[in-house]
Design a protein around this motif. Structure first.
Motif, PDB file in Angstrom:
ATOM      1  N   GLN A 116      29.256 -66.752 -20.192  1.00 29.61           N
ATOM      2  CA  GLN A 116      29.851 -65.414 -20.155  1.00 29.61           C
ATOM      3  C   GLN A 116      30.058 -64.967 -18.707  1.00 29.61           C
ATOM      4  O   GLN A 116      31.100 -64.394 -18.366  1.00 29.61           O
ATOM      5  CB  GLN A 116      28.974 -64.416 -20.907  1.00 29.61           C
ATOM      6  CG  GLN A 116      29.029 -64.593 -22.415  1.00 29.61           C
ATOM      7  CD  GLN A 116      28.296 -63.486 -23.148  1.00 29.61           C
ATOM      8  OE1 GLN A 116      27.462 -62.788 -22.565  1.00 29.61           O
ATOM      9  NE2 GLN A 116      28.603 -63.312 -24.417  1.00 29.61           N
ATOM     10  N   THR A 117      29.083 -65.239 -17.869  1.00 30.80           N
ATOM     11  CA  THR A 117      29.231 -64.915 -16.452  1.00 30.80           C
ATOM     12  C   THR A 117      30.303 -65.813 -15.826  1.00 30.80           C
ATOM     13  O   THR A 117      31.063 -65.387 -14.952  1.00 30.80           O
ATOM     14  CB  THR A 117      27.892 -65.076 -15.721  1.00 30.80           C
ATOM     15  OG1 THR A 117      26.905 -64.259 -16.363  1.00 30.80           O
ATOM     16  CG2 THR A 117      28.015 -64.659 -14.262  1.00 30.80           C
ATOM     17  N   GLN A 159      33.515 -64.286 -16.407  1.00 34.36           N
ATOM     18  CA  GLN A 159      33.698 -63.173 -15.480  1.00 34.36           C
ATOM     19  C   GLN A 159      34.252 -63.682 -14.146  1.00 34.36           C
ATOM     20  O   GLN A 159      35.164 -63.075 -13.561  1.00 34.36           O
ATOM     21  CB  GLN A 159      32.355 -62.469 -15.265  1.00 34.36           C
ATOM     22  CG  GLN A 159      32.399 -61.316 -14.272  1.00 34.36           C
ATOM     23  CD  GLN A 159      31.002 -60.752 -14.015  1.00 34.36           C
ATOM     24  OE1 GLN A 159      30.099 -60.863 -14.839  1.00 34.36           O
ATOM     25  NE2 GLN A 159      30.819 -60.148 -12.843  1.00 34.36           N
ATOM     26  N   ARG A 165      37.946 -64.710 -14.502  1.00 36.24           N
ATOM     27  CA  ARG A 165      38.844 -63.549 -14.519  1.00 36.24           C
ATOM     28  C   ARG A 165      39.025 -62.975 -13.116  1.00 36.24           C
ATOM     29  O   ARG A 165      40.133 -62.543 -12.744  1.00 36.24           O
ATOM     30  CB  ARG A 165      38.303 -62.475 -15.481  1.00 36.24           C
ATOM     31  CG  ARG A 165      38.562 -62.781 -16.948  1.00 36.24           C
ATOM     32  CD  ARG A 165      38.252 -61.586 -17.828  1.00 36.24           C
ATOM     33  NE  ARG A 165      36.826 -61.333 -17.906  1.00 36.24           N
ATOM     34  CZ  ARG A 165      36.031 -61.804 -18.875  1.00 36.24           C
ATOM     35  NH1 ARG A 165      36.533 -62.541 -19.828  1.00 36.24           N
ATOM     36  NH2 ARG A 165      34.742 -61.534 -18.884  1.00 36.24           N
ATOM     37  N   TYR A 166      37.945 -62.953 -12.346  1.00 36.60           N
ATOM     38  CA  TYR A 166      38.041 -62.443 -10.975  1.00 36.60           C
ATOM     39  C   TYR A 166      38.957 -63.315 -10.128  1.00 36.60           C
ATOM     40  O   TYR A 166      39.863 -62.820  -9.448  1.00 36.60           O
ATOM     41  CB  TYR A 166      36.645 -62.378 -10.343  1.00 36.60           C
ATOM     42  CG  TYR A 166      36.680 -62.230  -8.839  1.00 36.60           C
ATOM     43  CD1 TYR A 166      37.241 -61.097  -8.245  1.00 36.60           C
ATOM     44  CD2 TYR A 166      36.180 -63.235  -8.013  1.00 36.60           C
ATOM     45  CE1 TYR A 166      37.294 -60.977  -6.866  1.00 36.60           C
ATOM     46  CE2 TYR A 166      36.223 -63.115  -6.636  1.00 36.60           C
ATOM     47  CZ  TYR A 166      36.788 -61.978  -6.064  1.00 36.60           C
ATOM     48  OH  TYR A 166      36.852 -61.859  -4.698  1.00 36.60           O
ATOM     49  N   ARG A 205      26.430 -59.967 -11.470  1.00 38.23           N
ATOM     50  CA  ARG A 205      26.456 -60.182 -12.902  1.00 38.23           C
ATOM     51  C   ARG A 205      26.517 -58.835 -13.611  1.00 38.23           C
ATOM     52  O   ARG A 205      25.670 -57.961 -13.368  1.00 38.23           O
ATOM     53  CB  ARG A 205      25.206 -60.945 -13.331  1.00 38.23           C
ATOM     54  CG  ARG A 205      25.283 -61.553 -14.712  1.00 38.23           C
ATOM     55  CD  ARG A 205      24.005 -62.305 -15.006  1.00 38.23           C
ATOM     56  NE  ARG A 205      24.106 -63.079 -16.229  1.00 38.23           N
ATOM     57  CZ  ARG A 205      23.095 -63.754 -16.770  1.00 38.23           C
ATOM     58  NH1 ARG A 205      21.907 -63.725 -16.162  1.00 38.23           N
ATOM     59  NH2 ARG A 205      23.253 -64.436 -17.874  1.00 38.23           N
ATOM     60  N   ARG A 206      27.510 -58.662 -14.461  1.00 34.71           N
ATOM     61  CA  ARG A 206      27.701 -57.347 -15.082  1.00 34.71           C
ATOM     62  C   ARG A 206      26.521 -56.919 -15.940  1.00 34.71           C
ATOM     63  O   ARG A 206      26.120 -55.757 -15.936  1.00 34.71           O
ATOM     64  CB  ARG A 206      28.967 -57.385 -15.948  1.00 34.71           C
ATOM     65  CG  ARG A 206      30.250 -57.381 -15.139  1.00 34.71           C
ATOM     66  CD  ARG A 206      31.455 -57.440 -16.045  1.00 34.71           C
ATOM     67  NE  ARG A 206      32.696 -57.452 -15.288  1.00 34.71           N
ATOM     68  CZ  ARG A 206      33.879 -57.669 -15.815  1.00 34.71           C
ATOM     69  NH1 ARG A 206      33.993 -57.900 -17.107  1.00 34.71           N
ATOM     70  NH2 ARG A 206      34.962 -57.669 -15.059  1.00 34.71           N
TER      71      ARG A 206
END
Length: 351
Positions: free
Chosen positions: A233-234, A237, A240-241, A294-295
């Motif tokens: 999941q990270t 992220q 996407r960045y 990390r969100r």
């Protein structure tokens, strides 16, 4: 296809995953059809994903895994299945509209034919009789026939207007489906299929116009290690960045795509290798300048770096050859320590 499955299928683990999928299908008494094999690969490669959880539930409940079950899962969870379903739905609606319009036109034609017969009969009647009462009857008959034809025409016009709007809506919907089919769902960049088509078109245009064209391939450094440390999941992220930076700097007429896994590609029509190299270093520097977090936990992830390679198209060169040379330049960047852009033109001059 999830990033986790894509990454696995591009590694030595792919063979073990494929063998396990066949073994699990045999254990469940399911035939290894291409669709079933794809579903099992997704399930075993990403058991915590939406498809994986649903298959775990179905198989745990003892549900018979029929062809219908496989098609249902594909339509719900696999991009191509959803695409086919949407196209079938749009086609069904379009067929209904065309059928309705055809019926309305046939009815109008029948009404026009009947009106023509009425006119012919009225003409014959007028020629054979000049009595006022006969004339009144003819006028009355023509008036009724004309009113009926006008009503039929009004109905047809309304039906055509409605159908025109519906067809326009369907056309817009299918265009959106086409765009979705050419877009990577995670990054919103063009996907591999769109990239392959655009590369072919760009090479043809460059050849016809005798213009320069360059191609770049970018790869996130140590991405597998990052995924193993922080989770997929990270990893998504991060993808996407990186894609957001690539997409912002690669505005049209440039074409940026997620080529697969953590690899990206950019087509630079009408641009020389020197201009492309400057743009790629801008992308590389901006990506590496930001310390990510990390969100879910706000943990510091550190900086992400990318490596890249570029090649400028030669007269008569195919997209496949151009891509191979850009890949060679990318590998040169990896060998040189990563976080680097290699211009394939200079690489070949030094060889």
């Amino acid at each position: 296809m999830s990033t986790q499955v894509q990454t696995t299928l591009r590694s030595p683990e792919a063979f073990a995953l494929a063998r396990r999928a066949v073994d699990e299908m045999e254990r469940a008494g399911v035939w290894p059809t291409p669709l079933n094999f794809e579903l099992w690969i997704h399930w075993l490669g990403d058991p915590d994903g939406a498809l994986g959880q649903e298959m775990t539930r179905l198989l745990g409940d003892g549900t018979a895994f029929t062809d219908g079950t496989a098609e249902m899962l594909a339509a719900e969870y696999l991009p191509r299945g959803r695409l086919s379903e949407e196209i079938r739905d749009a086609g069904a609606v379009l067929n209904r509209e065309l059928s309705t319009v055809s019926e309305a036109i046939a009815k109008a034609q029948k009404s026009q034919a009947a009106y023509g017969q009425t006119l012919a009969g009225a003409s014959a009647h007028l020629e054979s009789s000049a009595e006022p009462s006969a004339l009144l009857g003819v006028v009355s008959t023509l008036s009724r026939a004309t009113t009926q034809v006008q009503a039929e025409n009004a109905t047809l016009e309304k039906r055509l207007e409605t159908s025109t709007k519906e067809v326009a809506r369907l056309r817009e919907h299918l265009e959106q489906v086409r765009r979705d089919a050419m877009t990577d769902a995670l990054t919103n960049l063009a996907n591999r299929k769109a990239f392959d088509e655009e590369l072919l078109r760009a090479c043809d245009e460059a050849e016809k116009k005798r213009q320069p064209m360059s191609l770049a391939v970018l790869d996130i450094d140590h991405f597998k290690r990052f995924n193993d440390t922080w989770g997929h999941q990270t990893g998504d992220q991060v993808l996407r960045y990186v894609a957001s930076v690539i997409g912002r700097i690669s505005k049209a007429p440039r074409v940026a795509a997620r080529y697969g896994g953590e690899e990206f590609a950019i087509i630079f029509p009408s641009e020389s290798a020197a201009l492309v190299e400057a743009a790629l270093n801008q992308i590389r520097e901006e990506i590496g300048s930001r310390a990510l977090r990390r969100r879910s936990t706000n943990d510091e992830l550190g900086a992400v770096t990318i490596s890249g390679g570029l090649a400028q198209r030669r007269p008569g060169e195919t997209g496949s050859s151009l891509l191979d040379r850009a890949d060679e330049a990318l590998y040169a960047s990896k060998r040189a320590g990563r976080n680097k852009i290699t211009n394939g033109e200079r690489l070949e001059e030094a060889a």
